[in-house]
Scaffold this motif. Structure first.
Motif, PDB file in Angstrom:
ATOM      1  N   GLY A   1     -43.403 -35.087  -5.372  1.00 40.18           N
ATOM      2  CA  GLY A   1     -41.967 -34.967  -5.628  1.00 40.18           C
ATOM      3  C   GLY A   1     -41.605 -33.809  -6.542  1.00 40.18           C
ATOM      4  N   SER A   2     -42.604 -33.127  -7.115  1.00 41.73           N
ATOM      5  CA  SER A   2     -42.312 -31.951  -7.936  1.00 41.73           C
ATOM      6  C   SER A   2     -42.089 -30.754  -7.006  1.00 41.73           C
ATOM      7  N   PRO A   3     -41.472 -29.669  -7.490  1.00 41.79           N
ATOM      8  CA  PRO A   3     -41.216 -28.517  -6.628  1.00 41.79           C
ATOM      9  C   PRO A   3     -42.505 -28.002  -5.970  1.00 41.79           C
ATOM     10  N   GLY A   4     -42.523 -28.014  -4.655  1.00 38.63           N
ATOM     11  CA  GLY A   4     -43.684 -27.585  -3.900  1.00 38.63           C
ATOM     12  C   GLY A   4     -44.559 -28.727  -3.421  1.00 38.63           C
ATOM     13  N   MET A   5     -44.352 -29.914  -3.960  1.00 42.08           N
ATOM     14  CA  MET A   5     -45.119 -31.094  -3.553  1.00 42.08           C
ATOM     15  C   MET A   5     -44.195 -32.038  -2.786  1.00 42.08           C
ATOM     16  N   GLU A   6     -44.502 -32.243  -1.524  1.00 44.70           N
ATOM     17  CA  GLU A   6     -43.657 -33.091  -0.692  1.00 44.70           C
ATOM     18  C   GLU A   6     -43.775 -34.555  -1.099  1.00 44.70           C
ATOM     19  N   GLY A   7     -42.736 -35.283  -0.803  1.00 45.78           N
ATOM     20  CA  GLY A   7     -42.726 -36.709  -1.058  1.00 45.78           C
ATOM     21  C   GLY A   7     -41.680 -37.093  -2.083  1.00 45.78           C
ATOM     22  N   PRO A   8     -41.433 -38.395  -2.206  1.00 45.54           N
ATOM     23  CA  PRO A   8     -40.426 -38.873  -3.150  1.00 45.54           C
ATOM     24  C   PRO A   8     -40.953 -38.866  -4.587  1.00 45.54           C
ATOM     25  N   LYS A   9     -40.093 -38.505  -5.480  1.00 45.15           N
ATOM     26  CA  LYS A   9     -40.427 -38.546  -6.902  1.00 45.15           C
ATOM     27  C   LYS A   9     -40.420 -40.013  -7.340  1.00 45.15           C
ATOM     28  N   THR A  10     -41.505 -40.444  -7.967  1.00 40.10           N
ATOM     29  CA  THR A  10     -41.619 -41.855  -8.344  1.00 40.10           C
ATOM     30  C   THR A  10     -41.573 -42.089  -9.845  1.00 40.10           C
ATOM     31  N   GLU A  11     -41.644 -41.015 -10.639  1.00 37.71           N
ATOM     32  CA  GLU A  11     -41.618 -41.162 -12.096  1.00 37.71           C
ATOM     33  C   GLU A  11     -41.152 -39.860 -12.726  1.00 37.71           C
ATOM     34  N   PRO A  12     -40.721 -39.914 -13.972  1.00 40.08           N
ATOM     35  CA  PRO A  12     -40.335 -38.669 -14.650  1.00 40.08           C
ATOM     36  C   PRO A  12     -41.553 -37.753 -14.832  1.00 40.08           C
ATOM     37  N   PHE A  13     -41.315 -36.457 -14.778  1.00 34.17           N
ATOM     38  CA  PHE A  13     -42.357 -35.472 -15.019  1.00 34.17           C
ATOM     39  C   PHE A  13     -42.220 -34.979 -16.449  1.00 34.17           C
ATOM     40  N   ILE A  14     -43.305 -35.044 -17.204  1.00 36.27           N
ATOM     41  CA  ILE A  14     -43.298 -34.628 -18.607  1.00 36.27           C
ATOM     42  C   ILE A  14     -43.978 -33.276 -18.710  1.00 36.27           C
ATOM     43  N   ILE A  15     -43.258 -32.299 -19.244  1.00 37.05           N
ATOM     44  CA  ILE A  15     -43.772 -30.945 -19.418  1.00 37.05           C
ATOM     45  C   ILE A  15     -44.074 -30.752 -20.900  1.00 37.05           C
ATOM     46  N   TYR A  16     -45.324 -30.366 -21.178  1.00 32.56           N
ATOM     47  CA  TYR A  16     -45.786 -30.191 -22.554  1.00 32.56           C
ATOM     48  C   TYR A  16     -45.899 -28.717 -22.915  1.00 32.56           C
ATOM     49  N   THR A  17     -45.745 -28.419 -24.197  1.00 26.70           N
ATOM     50  CA  THR A  17     -46.027 -27.087 -24.722  1.00 26.70           C
ATOM     51  C   THR A  17     -47.491 -27.023 -25.114  1.00 26.70           C
ATOM     52  N   PHE A  18     -48.018 -25.823 -25.203  1.00 22.44           N
ATOM     53  CA  PHE A  18     -49.346 -25.614 -25.779  1.00 22.44           C
ATOM     54  C   PHE A  18     -49.389 -24.232 -26.417  1.00 22.44           C
ATOM     55  N   GLY A  19     -50.353 -24.075 -27.324  1.00 21.78           N
ATOM     56  CA  GLY A  19     -50.535 -22.782 -27.976  1.00 21.78           C
ATOM     57  C   GLY A  19     -49.546 -22.478 -29.076  1.00 21.78           C
ATOM     58  N   GLY A  20     -48.866 -23.488 -29.565  1.00 27.75           N
ATOM     59  CA  GLY A  20     -47.971 -23.301 -30.704  1.00 27.75           C
ATOM     60  C   GLY A  20     -48.671 -23.779 -31.963  1.00 27.75           C
ATOM     61  N   SER A  21     -47.908 -24.086 -32.965  1.00 23.05           N
ATOM     62  CA  SER A  21     -48.505 -24.625 -34.181  1.00 23.05           C
ATOM     63  C   SER A  21     -48.620 -26.136 -34.021  1.00 23.05           C
ATOM     64  N   GLY A  22     -49.828 -26.633 -34.124  1.00 19.83           N
ATOM     65  CA  GLY A  22     -50.042 -28.064 -34.011  1.00 19.83           C
ATOM     66  C   GLY A  22     -50.352 -28.515 -32.604  1.00 19.83           C
ATOM     67  N   GLU A  23     -50.218 -29.805 -32.398  1.00 22.45           N
ATOM     68  CA  GLU A  23     -50.539 -30.447 -31.121  1.00 22.45           C
ATOM     69  C   GLU A  23     -49.467 -30.142 -30.072  1.00 22.45           C
ATOM     70  N   PRO A  24     -49.829 -30.284 -28.781  1.00 20.14           N
ATOM     71  CA  PRO A  24     -48.828 -30.126 -27.727  1.00 20.14           C
ATOM     72  C   PRO A  24     -47.641 -31.071 -27.947  1.00 20.14           C
ATOM     73  N   GLN A  25     -46.463 -30.586 -27.616  1.00 21.60           N
ATOM     74  CA  GLN A  25     -45.228 -31.353 -27.768  1.00 21.60           C
ATOM     75  C   GLN A  25     -44.541 -31.449 -26.408  1.00 21.60           C
ATOM     76  N   VAL A  26     -43.692 -32.445 -26.248  1.00 18.32           N
ATOM     77  CA  VAL A  26     -42.891 -32.560 -25.034  1.00 18.32           C
ATOM     78  C   VAL A  26     -41.820 -31.460 -25.074  1.00 18.32           C
ATOM     79  N   PHE A  27     -41.788 -30.639 -24.028  1.00 20.48           N
ATOM     80  CA  PHE A  27     -40.789 -29.591 -23.916  1.00 20.48           C
ATOM     81  C   PHE A  27     -39.622 -30.034 -23.046  1.00 20.48           C
ATOM     82  N   ALA A  28     -39.945 -30.771 -21.996  1.00 18.17           N
ATOM     83  CA  ALA A  28     -38.909 -31.226 -21.066  1.00 18.17           C
ATOM     84  C   ALA A  28     -39.391 -32.446 -20.307  1.00 18.17           C
ATOM     85  N   VAL A  29     -38.428 -33.223 -19.840  1.00 21.69           N
ATOM     86  CA  VAL A  29     -38.704 -34.327 -18.935  1.00 21.69           C
ATOM     87  C   VAL A  29     -37.816 -34.095 -17.720  1.00 21.69           C
ATOM     88  N   GLU A  30     -38.439 -33.977 -16.567  1.00 20.13           N
ATOM     89  CA  GLU A  30     -37.691 -33.689 -15.336  1.00 20.13           C
ATOM     90  C   GLU A  30     -37.600 -34.942 -14.503  1.00 20.13           C
TER      91      GLU A  30
END
Length: 142
Positions: free
Chosen positions: A113-142
């Motif tokens: 269900g994500s862009p480029g992947m066929e099928g129905p979206k069944t759950e929110p997609f969590i996008i994380y940051t990396f390479g900043g200061s500290g641990e990865p953080q949630v950047f967006a929820v699609e």
């Protein structure tokens, strides 16, 4: 000088932020078919993308500092950022607009269900940051 500032402001209002970005390069495994679907989604939303098939994807990720636990399907390089996986064009544009102090963002795996992947979206997609200061953080929820 005032004319230059006015012209630059006018151009910025007429064209999206991604119009000024360098061409994005999407590195993908040669055997993967869904990556081109993601590239088409990005192109349809105003992001100029060149797809490059490579057997050195793991090495490229290592060179860019992508954590192994945040690996997506493919790796997009755009305007100094790394975008892992099937992240939507809207979230990529948000990254380019906000310009956070991170190396990149990632959507893990190949969620249906994500862009480029066929099928129905069944759950929110969590996008994380990396390479900043500290641990990865949630950047967006699609």
């Amino acid at each position: 000088m005032r004319i230059l500032k006015t012209t630059a402001l006018s151009l910025a209002l007429l064209f999206p932020a991604t119009a000024f970005a360098e061409q994005a390069i999407l590195y993908k495994n040669p055997q993967c078919g869904c990556c081109e679907g993601h590239a088409e989604h990005l192109r349809a939303n105003g992001i100029d993308v060149k797809s490059v098939a490579t057997h050195d994807l793991a090495l490229k990720r290592q060179e860019q500092g992508v954590p192994m636990d945040l690996v997506g399907c493919h790796m997009l390089m755009i305007d100094g950022y790394v975008v892992e996986g099937h992240v939507s064009a809207a979230t990529v544009k948000r990254l380019l607009t906000e310009r956070p102090a991170v190396k990149g963002i990632s959507l893990l795996g190949m969620p249906i269900g994500s862009p480029g992947m066929e099928g129905p979206k069944t759950e929110p997609f969590i996008i994380y940051t990396f390479g900043g200061s500290g641990e990865p953080q949630v950047f967006a929820v699609e």
